[in-house]
Write an enzyme that holds these catalytic residues in place. Structure first.
Site, PDB file in Angstrom:
ATOM      1  N   THR A 185      15.228  41.507  57.975  1.00  0.00           N
ATOM      2  CA  THR A 185      16.517  42.067  57.553  1.00  0.00           C
ATOM      3  C   THR A 185      16.342  43.559  57.314  1.00  0.00           C
ATOM      4  OG1 THR A 185      16.016  41.639  55.269  1.00  0.00           O
ATOM      5  CG2 THR A 185      17.276  39.968  56.414  1.00  0.00           C
ATOM      6  N   GLU A 330      20.329  36.336  58.240  1.00  0.00           N
ATOM      7  CA  GLU A 330      19.998  34.999  57.724  1.00  0.00           C
ATOM      8  C   GLU A 330      20.899  33.907  58.292  1.00  0.00           C
ATOM      9  OE1 GLU A 330      20.216  37.773  56.011  1.00  0.00           O
ATOM     10  OE2 GLU A 330      18.788  37.880  54.367  1.00  0.00           O
ATOM     11  N   LYS A 440      31.103  49.702  38.976  1.00  0.00           N
ATOM     12  CA  LYS A 440      31.623  49.134  37.736  1.00  0.00           C
ATOM     13  C   LYS A 440      31.994  50.271  36.787  1.00  0.00           C
ATOM     14  CE  LYS A 440      31.200  44.980  35.149  1.00  0.00           C
ATOM     15  NZ  LYS A 440      30.404  43.835  34.759  1.00  0.00           N
ATOM     16  N   TRP A 445      35.665  46.272  37.972  1.00  0.00           N
ATOM     17  CA  TRP A 445      35.088  46.436  39.307  1.00  0.00           C
ATOM     18  C   TRP A 445      35.997  47.285  40.197  1.00  0.00           C
ATOM     19  CZ3 TRP A 445      30.287  45.392  39.370  1.00  0.00           C
ATOM     20  CH2 TRP A 445      29.745  44.270  38.711  1.00  0.00           C
TER      21      TRP A 445
END
Ligand code: AMP
Length: 540
Positions: A185, A330, A440, A445
């Protein structure tokens, strides 16, 4: 239990090559050569060379499960590796050509590559570390002068060895659970992690890609994988194309907007796949130098979020249907696709683009849930955000040579994607952020992805990345890094437009203008690098 009485016919990749050889031997694979011009051969020729490669690798003494690295652009030799290496019972480990020498060395050693097949045009990138790679027993070079073998230790010419090998080969991959591919990855956080695909998972993924609900290439398609072959097996397209008998156009190193535009028009490409950065560049190229690319029926885009404005521009101005998809290394990598469904038949243009800008529905074969911080499943109401977890036939169950850890895999059998999303009542998923990229501010958020999409839909903005920077009062605040188009950006106009969609506290505190946004090895905006540049909230 009454057992079914069907054949136990192994899901192994040699079946794809045999099918292509028997069913579509005349269909073609074309590669744009580094110096210009084309290499073109048929699936019949391709299959013969794949067999030769199988014999060549067996002759080098490779054992079952040994890793063979590839270090190459998208071309026909790399396609041969995609099949020949697994058919020899070995594992095709696609190395990312954009990594630093240090990262490459780490990955090659971690994977334990015994052979590396190298595109000669990339030799200068591998040369500095080749002498330190003591585990690599052979480097096989193509696309180069014969004298190039003197530049690497234990090197030989791929074409010479292939010419000596027989095309009569018995595949050494009888067991569908054997490993066939390895991809690390891009490592947005921590060290790169290896995802080890099996024949079975890749065959099922290929059937998934072939489904109309996903991409669904057919024999009539001409497919251009711009997505590099080292990025999650080119999203499985080479396997799907070979099984379907679709023509393939491999771009080699010609990934700049102008040659891509020319290739698409001249070769009448019907399906092209790449990350948003590529399609953003192509769009601006076509605005400056118009060409007819309406032959494209599916412009597949994934890897990061495709801005809604760009989806709309492709459709309205260029007559090109954009297929937005979400995936991960993945997941081999396909997870969701945002095609329209029958329920959308009556939607107007703008509402259709709203749907297509979502990451989309989960393709058959992938199951999903979203969970909150406490690990409780959240509703699919299009509003509740949570961490996306998935499971399915082609989802990783562990990382290569690493402990199965709770950070990535739950004890009840789900993979934790690290993406934060909402899922609406009809099953369409929208990525709000990576868990690590959310801003944040004062406990609330802010979605960096939503802000980026809105900024990139502005006429004056070529690219935008939003990151969190530390703030004494609010904890974190958003900072927008912009690459403007020719005439520059007017901050107050950008804010005005953001205010139409978002609350005031979402507005970036600062805008920074740069010439270029740093990209990861697979062409995504590199937020880790941006955070490093602006770590202390300083504006560099
Ligand atoms: P990689 O394994 O390098 O392809 O990275 C996978 C990650 O890319 C995902 O976990 C997402 O964060 C991001 N990603 C992939 N496709 C999309 C998309 N269509 N929209 C937003 N993010 C995406």
């Amino acid at each position: 239990m009454l057992p079914g009485l069907m054949m136990d016919y192994p899901l192994t990749l040699d079946k794809i090559v045999e099918h292509a050889r028997r069913m579509t031997p005349q269909k073609r694979i074309k590669t744009k050569l580094p110096a210009g011009g084309w290499h073109s051969y048929s699936y019949a020729d391709f299959a013969a060379r794949v067999n030769k490669l199988g014999n060549l690798l067996a002759g080098l003494g490779l054992g079952l499960g040994d890793r063979v690295g590839t270090f190459a652009w998208n071309n026909h030799q790399h396609l041969e590796c995609y099949f020949g290496i697994p058919m020899a019972g070995a594992v095709c480990h696609t190395l990312n050509i954009r990594l630093s020498a240090e990262q490459l060395k780490y990955i090659i050693e971690h994977a334990g590559d015994k052979v590396i097949i190298v595109d000669g045009t990339l030799l200068p990138l591998l040369e500095p570390i080749a002498h330190q790679l003591h585990g690599v027993e052979h480097f096989l070079l193509f696309n180069c002068e014969a004298s190039a073998v003197d530049r690497l230790p234990r090197a030989a010419l791929y074409e010479d060895l292939l010419a000596q090998a027989s095309d009569d080969f018995t595949p050494r991959c009888a067991d569908e659970n054997m490993a066939m591919g390895l991809c690390y990855t891009s490592g947005t956080t921590g060290l790169p992690k290896g995802v080890l695909y099996s024949h079975r998972s890749m065959m099922l993924h290929t059937l998934g890609v072939l489904a109309a609900a996903a991409i669904g290439p057919t024999e009539a398609d001409v497919v251009l994988p711009v997505v590099p072959q080292f990025h999650a097996m080119a999203w499985g397209l080479p396997y799907a194309c070979a099984w379907a008998g679709a023509s393939m156009i491999m771009p080699g190193p010609h990934l700049q907007p102008a040659p891509l535009a020319e290739m698409i028009e001249a070769e009448r490409v019907t399906i092209a796949a790449g990350v948003p950065t590529i399609w953003n560049g192509l769009y601006h190229e076509l605005r400056a130098n118009p060409r007819d690319i309406s032959c494209v029926t599916q412009l597949v885009v994934g890897g990061s979020a495709m801005p809604r404005g760009l989806i709309a521009a492709y459709e309205r101005e260029l007559g090109v249907n954009v297929v937005h998809a979400w995936g991960m290394t993945e997941l081999s990598p396909i997870g969701t696709v945002s095609k329209l469904q029958s329920r959308h038949a009556d939607l107007d243009e703008a509402a259709r683009w709203d749907v297509k800008a979502k990451q989309g529905y989960f393709v058959p074969g992938v199951e999903a849930r979203i969970v909150d911080d406490a690990g409780t499943a959240s509703p699919w109401d299009g509003e509740t955000m949570g961490e996306l977890q998935v499971r399915g036939y082609w989802v990783a169950g562990a990382y290569f040579r690493s402990e199965r850890d709770e950070e990535h895999f739950t004890s009840d059998g789900w993979f934790r994607t690290g993406d934060v999303c909402t899922i609406d009542a009809s099953g369409y998923m929208t990525i709000t952020d990576r868990t690590k990229d959310l801003v944040k501010s004062g406990g609330e958020w802010i979605s960096s992805v939503d802000l980026e999409n809105a900024l990139m839909s502005q006429e004056s903005v070529l690219e935008a990345a939003v990151i969190a920077v530390p703030d004494a009062r609010w904890g974190e605040r958003p900072l927008a890094v912009l690459v403007p188009l020719a005439d520059g950006c007017d901050e107050s106009k950008l804010n005005e437009c953001l205010l139409q969609a978002f609350p005031k506290f979402w507005l970036p505190d600062r805008y920074v203008i740069v010439d270029e946004i740093p990209k990861t090895g697979v062409g995504k905006m590199d937020k880790k690098a941006l955070r490093a540049m602006f770590a202390g909230g300083e504006l560099g």
